[in-house]
Design a protein around this motif. Sequence first.
Motif, PDB file in Angstrom:
ATOM      1  N   HIS A  46       0.852  -1.197   0.000  1.00  0.00           N
ATOM      2  CA  HIS A  46       0.000   0.000   0.000  1.00  0.00           C
ATOM      3  C   HIS A  46       0.876   1.231   0.000  1.00  0.00           C
ATOM      4  N   TYR A 219      -7.723  10.459   0.444  1.00  0.00           N
ATOM      5  CA  TYR A 219      -7.411   9.340   1.352  1.00  0.00           C
ATOM      6  C   TYR A 219      -7.900   9.566   2.793  1.00  0.00           C
ATOM      7  N   ARG A 257       1.459   4.984 -14.116  1.00  0.00           N
ATOM      8  CA  ARG A 257       0.155   4.688 -13.502  1.00  0.00           C
ATOM      9  C   ARG A 257      -0.969   5.501 -14.140  1.00  0.00           C
TER      10      ARG A 257
HETATM   11  C1  GPP Z   1      -1.061   4.522  -0.564  1.00  0.00           C
HETATM   12  O1  GPP Z   1      -1.861   3.481  -0.315  1.00  0.00           O
HETATM   13  C2  GPP Z   1      -0.819   5.465   0.527  1.00  0.00           C
HETATM   14  C3  GPP Z   1      -1.719   6.138   1.267  1.00  0.00           C
HETATM   15  C4  GPP Z   1      -3.142   5.909   1.210  1.00  0.00           C
HETATM   16  C5  GPP Z   1      -1.342   7.212   2.172  1.00  0.00           C
HETATM   17  C6  GPP Z   1      -1.233   8.546   1.492  1.00  0.00           C
HETATM   18  C7  GPP Z   1       0.127   8.662   0.930  1.00  0.00           C
HETATM   19  C8  GPP Z   1       0.736   9.797   0.597  1.00  0.00           C
HETATM   20  C9  GPP Z   1       2.140   9.768   0.092  1.00  0.00           C
HETATM   21  C10 GPP Z   1       0.092  11.100   0.729  1.00  0.00           C
HETATM   22  P1  GPP Z   1      -2.535   2.637  -1.474  1.00  0.00           P
HETATM   23  O2  GPP Z   1      -1.519   1.828  -2.205  1.00  0.00           O
HETATM   24  O3  GPP Z   1      -3.620   1.884  -0.812  1.00  0.00           O
HETATM   25  O4  GPP Z   1      -3.145   3.758  -2.441  1.00  0.00           O
HETATM   26  P2  GPP Z   1      -3.733   3.518  -3.901  1.00  0.00           P
HETATM   27  O5  GPP Z   1      -5.012   2.772  -3.739  1.00  0.00           O
HETATM   28  O6  GPP Z   1      -3.914   4.915  -4.451  1.00  0.00           O
HETATM   29  O7  GPP Z   1      -2.696   2.740  -4.661  1.00  0.00           O
END
Ligand code: GPP
Length: 290
Positions: A46, A219, A257
Amino acid sequence: MATASDTGTVTLPTQSTYQSRVAEYWNAEENPVNLDLGRIDDLYHHHYGIGDADFSVLDEPDPDRRRARITGELHRLEHAQAELLASHLGPLTPADRVFDAGCGRGGGSVTAHLRHGCHADGVTISAKQAEFANAQARKRGIDGKVRYHHRNMLDTGLPTGAYAASWNNESTMYVELDLLFAEHARLLRRGGRYVVITGCYNDTYGQASREVSLINAHYICDIHPRSEYFRAMARNRLVPVHVEDLTEATIPYWELRRQAEHLVTGIEETFLSAYKNGSFQYLLIAADRV
Ligand code: GPP
Ligand code: MG
């Protein structure tokens, strides 16, 4: 109802309405950009990626194969980020314990374990994530050494001074840094290593930009300024030994992405603008617990 002895669940994971909302977000989260990448090798991350991207995956003519190659390339970049973090935790022995604060679906603890052979305790406010991560550890046969707990990273209930290393990989923006670093300082033995990779806003920009505010809203988090990390570390016996600006290194991940139509979540252009307008930075800080 699960009990403390069978799953590591304790009764106080969320301490505020805000934390309950955050837990609800992660209990419900099933983005393909996380699940499809993780499924490749059962390393569920994540966080974002770093390093040069192979953009030739976009030119693949067969649509199924194109999607698979893009997914694989993004996962490679995310895993490179996890390996970079893990490389700053050592030297560690298989007898050492490490603590993963905000462990998500568990990829970071598995990465640290595979690299160092160490014991790992991951903590997440999401019961779903803890359950998922523990199932993955059982599937790999490493559940004797890698364990995930449905707990609060500010108040883990884990043993004082028992950890050789600890980290937050993109999870500090959900908590007050003073409370967080006080818990890391309590858990780490003297001379232990703390590592954080985070998105922070750039003090030289002024205040949080529009893009940083949009990321916060996306988020449900609260991105800290860069300065606050160093102030809060100094107040909590954490002395920085290495600081690395990963902003340039993460841009290729976001450029790829944003073109991954089957994986985008809608936040991609905002991250790119935030990094490019100088209001936001992707930072690694390694610190020693003194
Ligand atoms: C990514 O998680 C990270 C966060 C949610 C925290 C915010 C991060 C910052 C650098 C501001 P994820 O992999 O679950 O996110 P996504 O679904 O966008 O890939
Ligand atoms: Mg992700």
